[in-house]
Design a protein around this motif. Structure first.
Motif, short mmCIF file in Angstrom:
data_model
loop_
_atom_site.label_atom_id
_atom_site.label_comp_id
_atom_site.label_asym_id
_atom_site.label_seq_id
_atom_site.Cartn_x
_atom_site.Cartn_y
_atom_site.Cartn_z
N GLN A 1 19.23 -38.63 -66.01
CA GLN A 1 18.97 -39.89 -65.65
C GLN A 1 18.98 -39.99 -64.01
N TYR A 2 20.10 -39.51 -63.43
CA TYR A 2 20.14 -39.49 -62.16
C TYR A 2 18.97 -38.58 -61.54
N LEU A 3 19.18 -37.49 -61.98
CA LEU A 3 18.09 -36.54 -61.46
C LEU A 3 16.57 -37.24 -61.20
N ASP A 4 16.34 -37.82 -62.35
CA ASP A 4 15.08 -38.26 -62.52
C ASP A 4 14.55 -39.45 -61.66
N GLU A 5 15.88 -40.26 -61.26
CA GLU A 5 15.80 -41.44 -60.51
C GLU A 5 15.82 -41.21 -59.15
N ALA A 6 16.79 -40.33 -58.66
CA ALA A 6 17.27 -40.22 -57.17
C ALA A 6 16.88 -38.96 -56.73
N VAL A 7 16.59 -37.94 -57.41
CA VAL A 7 16.40 -36.78 -56.85
C VAL A 7 14.88 -36.03 -57.06
N THR A 8 13.84 -36.67 -56.43
CA THR A 8 12.31 -36.48 -56.40
C THR A 8 11.70 -36.43 -55.22
N VAL A 9 10.71 -35.83 -55.28
CA VAL A 9 10.04 -35.66 -54.10
C VAL A 9 9.92 -37.07 -53.46
N PRO A 10 9.15 -38.06 -53.94
CA PRO A 10 8.95 -39.42 -53.44
C PRO A 10 10.37 -39.87 -52.73
N VAL A 11 11.38 -39.74 -53.48
CA VAL A 11 12.65 -40.22 -52.64
C VAL A 11 12.95 -39.68 -51.62
N TYR A 12 13.03 -38.19 -51.83
CA TYR A 12 13.47 -37.34 -50.57
C TYR A 12 12.41 -37.56 -49.44
N ALA A 13 11.03 -37.77 -49.98
CA ALA A 13 10.16 -38.02 -48.77
C ALA A 13 10.57 -39.28 -47.95
N GLN A 14 11.00 -40.41 -48.54
CA GLN A 14 11.23 -41.45 -47.90
C GLN A 14 12.65 -41.10 -47.11
N GLU A 15 13.38 -40.50 -47.66
CA GLU A 15 14.64 -40.21 -46.76
C GLU A 15 14.14 -39.35 -45.40
N PHE A 16 13.22 -38.72 -45.50
CA PHE A 16 12.93 -37.80 -44.29
C PHE A 16 12.42 -38.92 -42.96
N THR A 17 11.79 -40.02 -43.23
CA THR A 17 11.61 -41.07 -42.48
C THR A 17 12.53 -41.61 -41.58
N ASN A 18 13.79 -41.50 -41.93
CA ASN A 18 15.10 -41.95 -41.48
C ASN A 18 15.29 -41.24 -40.16
N LYS A 19 15.04 -41.62 -38.97
CA LYS A 19 15.21 -41.06 -37.75
C LYS A 19 16.77 -40.63 -37.64
N ARG A 20 17.74 -41.19 -38.04
CA ARG A 20 18.91 -40.81 -37.82
C ARG A 20 19.49 -39.62 -38.85
N ALA A 21 18.64 -39.32 -39.88
CA ALA A 21 18.98 -38.22 -40.99
C ALA A 21 18.39 -36.96 -40.13
N THR A 22 19.07 -35.98 -40.81
CA THR A 22 18.61 -34.46 -40.64
C THR A 22 18.78 -33.73 -41.66
N PHE A 23 17.93 -32.99 -42.10
CA PHE A 23 18.07 -32.04 -43.38
C PHE A 23 18.21 -30.45 -42.76
N TRP A 24 18.90 -29.99 -43.46
CA TRP A 24 19.30 -28.38 -42.78
C TRP A 24 19.14 -27.48 -44.13
#
Length: 171
Positions: free
Chosen positions: A38-61
């Motif tokens: 349930q957690y994966l289906d709600e929180a670990v999705t392409v739309p959720v991560y795409a939204q996280e990418f818009t945060n200028k204070r966050a970096t992904f490696w």
């Protein structure tokens, strides 16, 4: 292993690595009743991560093996640390994920060292993270890396209230 800053073109890969590593770490076989799917289906999705990418204070490696295959990733976030943290100029390690077959082989230590080096190079004096209180392997790893417990907070996991410990480390 190489670690490079991820881009939006890596989004599908990041989500795939996150889903695989989280399921392996928190599967019902290891933690009966844990609502991992349930957690994966709600929180670990392409739309959720795409939204996280818009945060200028966050970096992904993205971490890749010698053949260029994704084996893990990091998410770092520059924002205010927990109130109890004695050093305010700190960077949060939001995610540090590694595919199960690479755990215990030194890759996690290299990912963490990347976090520490990046934070230091960005002028931060400390790092902090949250970890589920029942995630014994992660707690042992963080202790070996020099993290100490600061307190705890509530983490909502698929509608379930869980407790995460705050850990921190001065740089």
């Amino acid at each position: 292993m190489t670690i490079r800053q991820a881009t939006l073109s890596d989004l599908d890969t990041l989500v795939s690595v996150a889903r695989q590593s989280l399921y392996a770490a928190f599967s019902p076989e290891k933690y009966p009743g844990n609502p991992i799917q349930q957690y994966l289906d709600e929180a670990v999705t392409v739309p959720v991560y795409a939204q996280e990418f818009t945060n200028k204070r966050a970096t992904f490696w993205l971490a890749e093996d010698d053949d260029g295959q994704a084996i893990g990733f990091l998410k770092l976030h520059a924002h205010a640390p927990p109130r109890r943290m004695p050093i305010r100029n700190a960077l949060e390690i939001v995610r540090i994920y590694l595919l199960d077959e690479y755990v215990g082989r030194g890759y996690g230590r290299r990912l963490m060292q990347h976090c520490l080096d990046y934070a230091h190079n960005q002028g931060h004096a400390a790092v902090w993270l949250g970890v589920w209180e029942h995630n014994a392997p992660a707690l042992v790893f963080y202790e070996k890396m020099g993290f100490v417990r600061l307190g705890w907070h509530v983490f909502w996991f698929a509608g379930e209230r869980q407790r995460d410990f705050w850990l921190w480390k001065a740089l």
